[in-house]
Motif scaffolding. Structure first.
Motif, PDB file in Angstrom:
ATOM      1  N   ARG A 240     -17.056   7.778  25.979  1.00 38.93           N
ATOM      2  CA  ARG A 240     -17.035   9.135  25.419  1.00 38.93           C
ATOM      3  C   ARG A 240     -17.813   9.098  24.118  1.00 38.93           C
ATOM      4  O   ARG A 240     -17.743   8.129  23.366  1.00 38.93           O
TER       5      ARG A 240
ATOM      6  N   LYS B 155      -7.791  14.872  41.369  1.00 40.45           N
ATOM      7  CA  LYS B 155      -8.903  15.350  40.524  1.00 40.45           C
ATOM      8  C   LYS B 155     -10.067  14.376  40.472  1.00 40.45           C
ATOM      9  O   LYS B 155     -10.851  14.387  39.532  1.00 40.45           O
ATOM     10  N   ASP B 198      -0.979  20.227  35.574  1.00 44.12           N
ATOM     11  CA  ASP B 198      -2.258  19.722  36.099  1.00 44.12           C
ATOM     12  C   ASP B 198      -3.271  20.827  36.379  1.00 44.12           C
ATOM     13  O   ASP B 198      -4.345  20.575  36.903  1.00 44.12           O
ATOM     14  N   THR B 254      -2.486  13.467  36.462  1.00 45.45           N
ATOM     15  CA  THR B 254      -3.854  13.355  35.960  1.00 45.45           C
ATOM     16  C   THR B 254      -4.273  14.752  35.536  1.00 45.45           C
ATOM     17  O   THR B 254      -4.154  15.691  36.313  1.00 45.45           O
ATOM     18  N   LYS B 256      -7.288  17.283  33.568  1.00 45.19           N
ATOM     19  CA  LYS B 256      -8.676  17.391  33.098  1.00 45.19           C
ATOM     20  C   LYS B 256      -8.879  18.762  32.478  1.00 45.19           C
ATOM     21  O   LYS B 256      -9.712  19.544  32.932  1.00 45.19           O
ATOM     22  N   TYR B 260      -7.469  18.868  25.410  1.00 41.07           N
ATOM     23  CA  TYR B 260      -6.264  18.045  25.430  1.00 41.07           C
ATOM     24  C   TYR B 260      -5.921  17.684  23.993  1.00 41.07           C
ATOM     25  O   TYR B 260      -6.771  17.180  23.252  1.00 41.07           O
ATOM     26  N   LYS B 276      -8.324  10.972  30.272  1.00 47.05           N
ATOM     27  CA  LYS B 276      -9.643  10.655  29.734  1.00 47.05           C
ATOM     28  C   LYS B 276     -10.726  11.614  30.217  1.00 47.05           C
ATOM     29  O   LYS B 276     -11.764  11.764  29.584  1.00 47.05           O
ATOM     30  N   GLY B 277     -10.475  12.259  31.331  1.00 45.08           N
ATOM     31  CA  GLY B 277     -11.462  13.191  31.872  1.00 45.08           C
ATOM     32  C   GLY B 277     -11.410  14.570  31.233  1.00 45.08           C
ATOM     33  O   GLY B 277     -12.141  15.478  31.648  1.00 45.08           O
ATOM     34  N   SER B 278     -10.573  14.766  30.227  1.00 42.42           N
ATOM     35  CA  SER B 278     -10.490  16.069  29.557  1.00 42.42           C
ATOM     36  C   SER B 278     -11.835  16.382  28.895  1.00 42.42           C
ATOM     37  O   SER B 278     -12.504  15.490  28.383  1.00 42.42           O
ATOM     38  N   LYS B 279     -12.208  17.676  28.889  1.00 43.79           N
ATOM     39  CA  LYS B 279     -13.522  18.030  28.319  1.00 43.79           C
ATOM     40  C   LYS B 279     -13.539  17.789  26.818  1.00 43.79           C
ATOM     41  O   LYS B 279     -14.507  17.291  26.272  1.00 43.79           O
TER      42      LYS B 279
END
Lengths: 266, 319
Positions: A240, B155, B198, B254, B256, B260, B276-279
């Protein structure tokens, strides 16, 4: 395979893992590096505690442990013995290196058979290092036992286990005749700390160390060669983008408000 | 070419989004995509399954009070034995999906690739796995023969309709015996207000740094102000502060979301895998060394007991 009437005999599957507080790494064969000192997986403390409480509630019986480790590690098992488990079977063998979940299940199932009279087998829903979450159910299938996964509450009533099983929407109340295998979520009970007396007593408790051959398992079924799967590539994940780190001087919340504004979430 | 079966989980007449994600991916992995479903009214979900790529829905019917794992695995194993089963089976890394994968794996003596987050077509398909909290991606595949079983995390793929339709065909469950002795005697639904964890665009999660259970109220209040869902680290779920359904991470949900916010969460591997996949990520933690601050877009080194009340007041003043 039920023992004496009234006895409650519980076998707990215990995994000994590298300390999760340290950063993990892969060895030359792309297996998780387990060469450091191994400790009991925190997730398994709940199963051990649950087993001790169920035996206590039944009034008689005992808690046994089964574990598999490539290097003869016993530290994690000693922790569980110090909590109050009576005995342990450790399957330790060089040929176990690189075993997958199914290979592990074959070994654990054979180790459980070695402990006669198990009424209930407990395991964590998944380990904290490999976390495939399939091994306990594979063990149940190999042993021909029913299973209830994701227990957040367990009671034993005679020859029946009553479980509150976690679901997407809430939980199901499930009953199952013994013998059976149940996986427990973290938080099902509060694990005790081993007492000094327990730690001293654990040193003298039986710890039966066996090999794959002792269990009558074909070595080709376990280890990296028996795994039926292979790693083809390992890469660093896209990192990231480094963000901004601010030390709060009493006004950091304004930074957050500005960030929220920019995202248009307020 | 390969025949792919997807485990289609549903509740209340609605197919799980995870199952639709798997159907979408399955279209890239084989030329025949079919679903395996169970329940009292499979016909009602066949439309949705067909629209996402299933040409046939293998219907096991109502499984009554038994848990699905044993019956579903037995039915799939019987189909494989009869030569009508799949070359590739995709199941979700869900409560029941894991039961099915474990039972079937031991029954067929075939391994499972679990916690899959990516799949590339091939013979057999190559799976990606995120390890060490998502810092490393491992690609793996099978060395033996079909069928190949993959358990996929939610996801990992987007669900996209293909505009098809499905025929429903019954698939019988063989005698399962003692292994299927578990019986569901009651089902409890825990009501939650606000958006689903979610599915929410904003998720605000709290961890051990909150100090005590009562302070979780700040997380709920902030989530409400941002029209988001409250979440939690495993540590405070284990401690009994909030129910398991709030947990974000490897074992939990999970997520996204667009945003977050992690308050008092250090960022253990277990947690990072789930968010970890959050924008965008905002983290508040008093420890400058906390791993969560290294992945945050905005990291605040500070005390949640000071920053959260100030933030809540500021947002209230604006609304």
């Amino acid at each position: 395979m039920i023992g004496n009437a009234g006895d409650m005999n519980v076998v707990v599957c215990v995994k000994q893992i590298p300390d999760p507080a340290n950063p993990g790494s892969l060895d030359a064969n792309n297996n998780l590096d387990r060469s450091s000192k191994l400790i009991i997986d925190d997730s398994d403390m709940y199963g051990v505690e649950m087993a001790l409480q169920l035996v206590h509630a039944a009034g008689s019986g005992e808690v046994s442990l089964v574990s598999m480790a490539p290097n003869g590690e016993t530290a994690g098992l000693r922790t569980a013995l110090a909590m109050g488990a009576e005995k342990a079977v450790l399957v330790s063998d060089d040929t176990l290196k690189g075993s997958d979940a199914l290979g592990t299940a074959k070994v654990l199932a054979a180790a459980i058979k070695r402990i006669e009279g198990a009424d209930l087998i407990l395991a964590a829903t998944e380990s904290s290092d490999g976390y495939t979450g399939t091994t306990p159910v594979q063990v149940a299938e190999i042993l021909g036992l029913p299973s209830v996964t994701f227990a957040k509450h367990i009671e034993v009533d005679g020859s029946t286990v009553k479980v509150q099983r976690q679901t997407e929407a809430g939980y199901d109340e499930v009953t199952c005749p013994l013998p059976a295998l149940v996986t427990v979520t973290a938080g099902v009970v509060e694990p005790r700390y081993p007492s000094f007396k327990g730690i001293m007593a654990a040193k003298g408790k039986p710890l039966d160390q066996v090999t794959v051959a002792d269990l009558g398992i074909d070595a080709a079924q376990v280890g990296g060669d028996g795994a039926g799967q292979k790693i083809t590539n390992v890469t660093a994940a896209e990192a990231r983008k480094a963000g901004e780190v601010v030390v709060d001087e009493g006004d950091a919340f304004q930074k957050i408000v500005a960030f929220l504004d920019q995202l248009k979430v307020i | 070419m390969a025949k792919v079966w997807v485990l289609a989980e549903s509740a209340g007449g609605k197919v799980s989004s995870l199952s639709l994600e798997l159907l979408t991916k399955a279209r890239e992995l084989g030329d025949t995509v079919e679903a395996v479903a169970w329940g009292a009214d499979t016909a009602s979900i066949a439309g949705d399954l067909g629209a996402h790529g299933a040409s046939t829905v293998h219907d096991l019917g109502d499984l009554g009070t038994s848990l699905p794992g044993v019956s579903v695995a037995a039915a799939i194993a019987a189909a494989i034995e009869a030569g009508t089963g799949p070359d590739i089976l995709l199941v979700g890394q869900s409560y029941d999906g894991r039961d099915v994968a474990g039972r079937l794996s031991a029954k067929l003596d075939k391994p499972v690739l679990t916690n899959v987050v990516g799949l590339a077509a091939g013979e057999p398909p190559v799976a990606s796995h995120a390890i060490f909290g998502g810092a490393t991606i491992v690609e793996a595949t099978f060395t033996g023969s079909a069928p190949f079983i993959y358990a996929v995390r939610p996801k990992s793929f987007a669900a996209e309709p293909s505009g098809g339709s499905a025929t429903v065909a019954p698939l019988s469950v063989p005698e399962t015996g003692a292994t299927n002795a578990a019986t569901v005697v009651d089902r409890h639904v825990e009501e939650r207000s606000g958006p689903q964890l979610d599915e929410a665009a904003v998720v605000v999660s709290g961890g051990r740094g909150l100090g005590e259970a009562a302070n979780y109220a700040m997380i709920e209040e902030l989530a409400k102000l941002l029209k988001g869902a409250p979440g939690a680290s495993r540590a405070i779920v284990d401690a009994g502060w909030v129910p398991y359904a709030y947990q974000v991470g490897q074992t939990g949900k999970t997520v996204k979301p667009t945003l977050y916010i992690a308050a008092g969460i250090s960022g253990a591997t277990q947690h990072m895998v789930g968010m970890k996949g959050s924008k965008n990520i905002i983290a508040i933690n008093k420890d400058q060394e906390a791993p969560i601050l290294q992945i945050a877009d905005l990291g605040i080194v500070g005390d949640v007991h000071k920053v959260l009340p100030q933030l809540i007041e500021a947002l209230k003043a604006r609304s």
